[in-house]
Scaffold this motif. Structure first.
Motif, PDB file in Angstrom:
ATOM      1  N   ALA A 161       0.850  -1.200   0.000  1.00 11.75           N
ATOM      2  CA  ALA A 161       0.000   0.000   0.000  1.00 11.75           C
ATOM      3  C   ALA A 161       0.881   1.244   0.000  1.00 11.75           C
ATOM      4  CB  ALA A 161      -0.913  -0.020   1.216  1.00 11.75           C
ATOM      5  N   THR A 162       2.091   1.111   0.511  1.00 12.53           N
ATOM      6  CA  THR A 162       3.017   2.244   0.584  1.00 12.53           C
ATOM      7  C   THR A 162       3.216   2.893  -0.780  1.00 12.53           C
ATOM      8  OG1 THR A 162       4.168   1.233   2.442  1.00 12.53           O
ATOM      9  CG2 THR A 162       5.410   2.854   1.162  1.00 12.53           C
ATOM     10  N   TYR A 187      -6.334  -2.556   6.690  1.00 13.08           N
ATOM     11  CA  TYR A 187      -6.735  -3.419   7.816  1.00 13.08           C
ATOM     12  C   TYR A 187      -8.184  -3.893   7.694  1.00 13.08           C
ATOM     13  CZ  TYR A 187      -2.438  -1.676   9.983  1.00 13.08           C
ATOM     14  OH  TYR A 187      -1.123  -1.360  10.249  1.00 13.08           O
ATOM     15  N   SER A 242      -0.399  -7.302   3.041  1.00 11.03           N
ATOM     16  CA  SER A 242       0.550  -7.219   4.164  1.00 11.03           C
ATOM     17  C   SER A 242      -0.073  -7.609   5.500  1.00 11.03           C
ATOM     18  CB  SER A 242       1.102  -5.794   4.283  1.00 11.03           C
ATOM     19  OG  SER A 242       1.991  -5.536   3.239  1.00 11.03           O
ATOM     20  N   LYS A 243      -1.213  -7.024   5.796  1.00 13.36           N
ATOM     21  CA  LYS A 243      -1.784  -7.224   7.136  1.00 13.36           C
ATOM     22  C   LYS A 243      -2.751  -8.402   7.143  1.00 13.36           C
ATOM     23  CE  LYS A 243       0.185  -3.183   7.733  1.00 13.36           C
ATOM     24  NZ  LYS A 243       1.279  -2.814   8.595  1.00 13.36           N
ATOM     25  N   ARG A 300       5.471  -7.513  -0.209  1.00  7.03           N
ATOM     26  CA  ARG A 300       5.261  -6.173  -0.781  1.00  7.03           C
ATOM     27  C   ARG A 300       4.211  -6.155  -1.905  1.00  7.03           C
ATOM     28  NH1 ARG A 300       5.151  -3.897   2.190  1.00  7.03           N
ATOM     29  NH2 ARG A 300       5.560  -1.854   1.288  1.00  7.03           N
ATOM     30  N   ASP A 330      -7.466   4.267   2.776  1.00  8.62           N
ATOM     31  CA  ASP A 330      -6.488   3.225   3.070  1.00  8.62           C
ATOM     32  C   ASP A 330      -7.175   2.177   3.936  1.00  8.62           C
ATOM     33  OD1 ASP A 330      -4.473   1.584   3.981  1.00  8.62           O
ATOM     34  OD2 ASP A 330      -3.050   3.218   4.354  1.00  8.62           O
TER      35      ASP A 330
HETATM   36  C1  LIG Z   1      -2.378   2.402   7.601  1.00  8.11           C
HETATM   37  C2  LIG Z   1      -1.281   1.755   6.873  1.00  8.11           C
HETATM   38  N1  LIG Z   1      -1.213   1.869   5.544  1.00  8.11           N
HETATM   39  C3  LIG Z   1      -0.227   1.301   4.843  1.00  8.11           C
HETATM   40  C4  LIG Z   1       0.764   0.578   5.458  1.00  8.11           C
HETATM   41  C5  LIG Z   1       1.844  -0.029   4.618  1.00  8.11           C
HETATM   42  O1  LIG Z   1       1.403  -1.218   4.096  1.00  8.11           O
HETATM   43  P1  LIG Z   1       2.252  -2.048   3.028  1.00  8.11           P
HETATM   44  O2  LIG Z   1       3.057  -3.044   3.770  1.00  8.11           O
HETATM   45  O3  LIG Z   1       1.195  -2.702   2.194  1.00  8.11           O
HETATM   46  O4  LIG Z   1       3.069  -1.091   2.251  1.00  8.11           O
HETATM   47  C6  LIG Z   1       0.750   0.436   6.842  1.00  8.11           C
HETATM   48  C7  LIG Z   1       1.838  -0.305   7.530  1.00  8.11           C
HETATM   49  O5  LIG Z   1       2.029  -0.246   8.704  1.00  8.11           O
HETATM   50  C8  LIG Z   1      -0.299   1.026   7.575  1.00  8.11           C
HETATM   51  O6  LIG Z   1      -0.371   0.918   8.901  1.00  8.11           O
END
Ligand SMILES: Cc1ncc(COP(=O)(O)O)c(C=O)c1O
Length: 394
Positions: A105-106, A212, A239-240, A248, A209
């Motif tokens: 998501a980053t 979660y 990821s979560k 990634r 976003d």
């Molecule tokens: C709210 C939120 N968005 C995005 C991310 C990043 O996720 P990703 O690992 O998919 O890049 C995190 C990671 O802690 C997060 O807490």
């Protein structure tokens, strides 16, 4: 080893100088140096990647799946994501043109904001929140406008949003993250609908976003895209939900016209995601094994949440209503003051428990601590016992 020519450092993008220090990783690194410390700092699952996802990655490697994929991700993964969004959240997205795979998501956050921001543009962000939104906005020459939600149990209210829009009529986007990092708070369907109605008559793009979204404990997750798909970009990923942080794989879904520029920027940054990781994510989003793995992890998180909320409440901490993700946002007991950085530093050094100071997450986080329960029950029990001792001695 080379040292940088000193004068070159004056040539950097000026936005670096505008960045506020984030601090989470530094704090975690400092705390990690304390011998025997128990860490409730990490924002990542403590589970291993489920076997079916590992096997999919292995199969991808052994079958020489080793070439550039389409910039928006493999067709199989996009189809699995479309099915996932339909099955879990009743959302309709065409895998061809309305979904793009990202490097977590980053990267999705960077691509979405890059497609929108011109220098000086304001981006509304409900806080306290994941600090990356503010950092990326700043890095792109934009201006984050933090909306402090701490007076409303960390939920952005329609009135607050309307007031903020009136004060910042030219803002480009609203960033919402629920279930929330750092508070664990999430929004009911009605709250989401009311917010959507407050946005509907504006030209704001909602960057939702929802990373979660699979970790909602009491009730169902409702995406804001259900009400205003024409102006929403959903961010999500494996990821979560599937403990796949290191793989990634994230994604963005949104209306076709908006996804064009967002996908173009993403393609410029990444060319494409990694084949084997995409194969694993296809298993995560597209199979019953993927769904079952999430359910199993969620049951474990829920048990830990219940334990930690009860234990902290007994110790005099008030927590925001923690209905999702794997965080508790706890107010420091009044007797221990309001300085979250000082409290967390002392708790780490003397109490040997690491938590993250709430103020690192933006306006409204002062006086709070973020505790992650993405760790074993044994660790949580030790942490609670140590916090109890620390409060007695303090
Ligand atoms: C709210 C939120 N968005 C995005 C991310 C990043 O996720 P990703 O690992 O998919 O890049 C995190 C990671 O802690 C997060 O807490």
């Amino acid at each position: 080893m080379p040292t940088t020519k000193a004068s070159i450092m004056n040539q950097l993008n000026r936005n670096f100088a505008r960045l506020k220090p984030v601090g989470i990783r530094e704090f975690d690194a400092q705390a990690s140096a304390v011998p025997g410390i128990v860490k409730l700092t990490l924002g990542e699952p403590d589970f291993n990647v489920p076997d079916a996802m590992k096997q999919a990655a292995i199969d991808s490697i052994t079958s020489n799946d080793s070439h550039y994929a389409p910039a928006v991700g493999t067709a199989k993964l996009r189809a699995a994501i479309a099915d996932f969004l339909k099955d879990r959240y009743q959302l309709d997205y065409d895998p061809n043109g309305e979904i793009a795979v990202t490097i977590g998501a980053t990267e999705g956050i960077y691509a979405a904001l890059s497609a929108l921001i011109n220098p000086g543009d304001e981006i509304l962000v409900a806080t306290p929140t994941f600090p990356l939104y503010m950092a990326v906005t700043t890095m792109l020459g934009g201006q984050p406008v933090e909306i402090d939600t701490s007076d409303h149990d960390f939920v952005l209210t329609p009135d607050q949003l309307k007031e903020t829009i009136a004060a910042h009529p030219r803002a480009k986007a609203l960033i919402l993250n629920y279930p929330s990092n750092p508070t664990g708070v999430t929004y009911s369907a009605q709250q989401v609908e009311e917010l959507a109605m407050a946005v509907k008559n504006t030209d704001l793009v909602v960057i939702a976003d929802e990373i979660y979204s699979e970790l909602v404990y009491d009730g169902q997750h409702t995406s804001i895209a259900k009400f205003i798909p024409e102006q929403t970009l959903i961010l999500n990923g494996a990821s979560k939900s599937h403990a796949m942080t290191g793989y990634r794989i994230g994604f963005i879904a949104g209306p076709r016209e908006l996804m064009g520029p967002v996908s173009a920027v993403s393609g410029m940054m990444i060319t494409s995601a990694t084949d084997s990781a995409m194969a694993a994510a296809t298993a995560a989003f597209g199979t019953e094994a993927g769904k079952a793995a999430t359910q199993q992890m969620k049951a474990a998180y829920q048990e830990r949440r219940d334990f930690l909320v009860a234990a902290l409440t007994k110790l005099g901490f008030e927590t925001a209503t923690p209905n999702g993700a794997f965080y508790l946002f706890a107010k420091i007991p009044a007797s221990a003051g309001n300085d979250d950085v000082a409290f967390a530093t002392k708790l780490a050094e003397e109490g040997r428990v690491a938590v993250i100071p709430g103020s690192y997450f933006g306006a409204g986080g002062q006086g709070y601590l973020r505790l992650s329960y993405a760790t074993s029950m044994d660790n949580l029990k030790t942490a609670v016992a140590r916090i109890a001792d620390f409060l007695k001695e303090d």
